[in-house]
Scaffold this active site. Structure first.
Site, PDB file in Angstrom:
ATOM      1  N   ASP A  12       0.748  -1.371  -0.141  1.00  0.00           N
ATOM      2  CA  ASP A  12       0.054   0.153   0.004  1.00  0.00           C
ATOM      3  C   ASP A  12       1.018   1.219  -0.138  1.00  0.00           C
ATOM      4  OD1 ASP A  12      -2.322   1.391  -0.159  1.00  0.00           O
ATOM      5  OD2 ASP A  12      -2.513   1.465   2.093  1.00  0.00           O
ATOM      6  N   CYS A  63     -15.082  -8.377 -16.958  1.00  0.00           N
ATOM      7  CA  CYS A  63     -16.402  -7.482 -16.531  1.00  0.00           C
ATOM      8  C   CYS A  63     -17.161  -7.433 -17.879  1.00  0.00           C
ATOM      9  CB  CYS A  63     -16.052  -6.182 -16.214  1.00  0.00           C
ATOM     10  SG  CYS A  63     -15.085  -6.099 -14.444  1.00  0.00           S
ATOM     11  N   CYS A 102     -21.987  -3.938 -10.664  1.00  0.00           N
ATOM     12  CA  CYS A 102     -21.763  -2.939  -9.670  1.00  0.00           C
ATOM     13  C   CYS A 102     -21.824  -1.597  -9.951  1.00  0.00           C
ATOM     14  CB  CYS A 102     -19.980  -3.267  -9.428  1.00  0.00           C
ATOM     15  SG  CYS A 102     -19.197  -2.798 -10.950  1.00  0.00           S
ATOM     16  N   CYS A 116     -20.362  -7.920  -6.486  1.00  0.00           N
ATOM     17  CA  CYS A 116     -19.665  -8.650  -7.660  1.00  0.00           C
ATOM     18  C   CYS A 116     -19.773  -9.940  -7.734  1.00  0.00           C
ATOM     19  CB  CYS A 116     -18.114  -8.051  -7.692  1.00  0.00           C
ATOM     20  SG  CYS A 116     -17.041  -8.686  -8.990  1.00  0.00           S
TER      21      CYS A 116
HETATM   22  S1  SF4 Z   1     -19.605  -6.508 -10.844  1.00  0.00           S
HETATM   23 FE1  SF4 Z   1     -17.821  -7.322 -10.778  1.00  0.00          FE
HETATM   24  S2  SF4 Z   1     -17.657  -8.506 -12.820  1.00  0.00           S
HETATM   25 FE2  SF4 Z   1     -19.368  -7.093 -12.874  1.00  0.00          FE
HETATM   26  S3  SF4 Z   1     -18.576  -5.211 -13.811  1.00  0.00           S
HETATM   27 FE3  SF4 Z   1     -18.612  -4.813 -11.673  1.00  0.00          FE
HETATM   28  S4  SF4 Z   1     -16.288  -5.675 -11.403  1.00  0.00           S
HETATM   29 FE4  SF4 Z   1     -16.763  -6.515 -13.368  1.00  0.00          FE
END
Ligand code: SF4
Ligand code: SF4
Length: 334
Positions: free
Chosen positions: A99, A155, A161, A213
């Site tokens: 970090d 994604c 999300c 997610c």
């Molecule tokens: S929920 Fe997860 S898989 Fe779906 S767009 Fe967002 S980060 Fe990507």
């Protein structure tokens, strides 16, 4: 057994969840250590699904990443062991990072083949989802092989999300609006008045886009760490705590670096986001605080609640408040 295999075997012995290797490429990277050649990147997982399941009413919410021992300590302990193993076994010099603002931890994890970056900006690892911490060693050792970046677009076609994020920080324009992210707001020095409502009862961090997610699942084998504090935190207790209690509780977690005052400010914001007589009672009780900025925050919260009871308390405070700046603010809400 080649060097990489020896390192992987030792990593397993000290319970490192994931390990990957990449070259030190840039001048910035090579300038940090004489003869720098490689990064050894590790992931430490944590569990997103354990909770004390308390009612959220009059309880603030801590991120799951900040209810156990500060992860910097956990990651650094493992990196130190790895560092000793490399120096004893391979006469390797290395520098340890977790970090740091010097390098992008997530980019290094991607370069070391440990995952991809999701639309929510988290690293997504195939086994541990987004619930990991990243640490790494910069070493002067030439390794047998280096991992490749994973080239899939995890994604693609997903917008879960984006829809779950209460503040729309994850933009449809593929931009991440960090100034709207609740996690950042809980850590900000000042929170703009118009964004306080978005924070709801968040005290530190925000797990919403991670929990939404699909890469995260209760069946994932993420490591379970012993909690120091509860995820849903009693706001009355938070506002009355002294420095010694803070040091012994939240101070030991990853939220500790923000200090007691920021967490208490967030607690006051959380109370102001909950229109109830109990919220007004607690805000009234803590108005005696000698810190002007804390009293100002209480005034904002009572003003946001705006109920008859809240206005009554504001009237009483207006009559007794000695500080002109605070009096002016109270006046604004009457
Ligand atoms: S929920 Fe997860 S898989 Fe779906 S767009 Fe967002 S980060 Fe990507
Ligand atoms: S951490 Fe919370 S506010 Fe920030 S992007 Fe994720 S869901 Fe949105």
């Amino acid at each position: 057994m080649n060097i990489n295999q020896s390192i992987i075997q030792y990593a397993k012995e000290i319970s490192i969840d994931k390990i990957g290797f990449c070259r030190a490429n840039t001048d910035l990277e090579r300038n940090q250590l004489k003869g720098a050649q490689s990064f050894i990147v590790i992931l430490e997982s944590y569990n997103l699904y354990l909770t004390n399941e308390k009612s959220t009413i009059l309880h603030g919410k801590m991120s799951k990443a900040a209810i156990f021992e500060d992860y910097h300590k956990i990651v650094n302990r493992k990196l130190e062991l790895l560092q000793r193993f490399l120096s004893d076994g391979f006469h390797c010099n290395s520098k340890l990072y977790c970090d740091t603002s010097l390098f992008s931890d997530r980019s290094l994890a991607v370069r070391a083949g440990l995952g991809v970056i999701g639309k929510n900006t988290f690293l997504i690892n195939e086994d541990y989802g987004t619930a990991t911490f990243i640490g790494y060693l910069l070493t002067d050792m030439k390794l047998e092989y280096y991992d490749s970046e994973i080239r899939n677009d995890y994604c693609e076609g997903c917008s879960i999300c984006l829809n779950a994020c209460p503040s729309k920080a994850i933009g449809v324009d593929k931009q991440f609006h960090i100034d709207l992210c609740i996690s950042k707001l809980t850590q900000a020095k000042e929170v703009p008045e118009e964004l306080k409502k978005l924070m709801s009862n968040s005290l530190y961090g925000c797990d919403i886009c991670q929990l939404a997610c699909p890469s995260n699942h209760p069946k994932n084998k993420n490591s379970v760490k012993e909690s120091i504090i509860e995820e849903y935190y009693d706001l009355d207790f938070l506002l009355s705590m002294n420095n010694a209690i803070f040091k012994d509780t939240i101070g030991k977690t990853a939220a500790g670096w923000k200090g007691k005052k920021t967490l208490q400010r967030n607690g006051i914001i959380a109370l102001g986001n909950h229109d109830s007589q109990e919220s007004v009672r607690i805000l009234n009780k803590f108005y005696q605080d000698i810190r002007i900025d804390i009293r100002m925050e209480i005034v904002h919260s009572l003003g946001r609640i705006g109920s008859i009871e809240a206005k009554q308390v504001l009237k009483e405070k207006h009559a007794t408040e000695k500080n002109e700046e605070v009096r002016l603010l109270i006046h604004k809400y009457l």
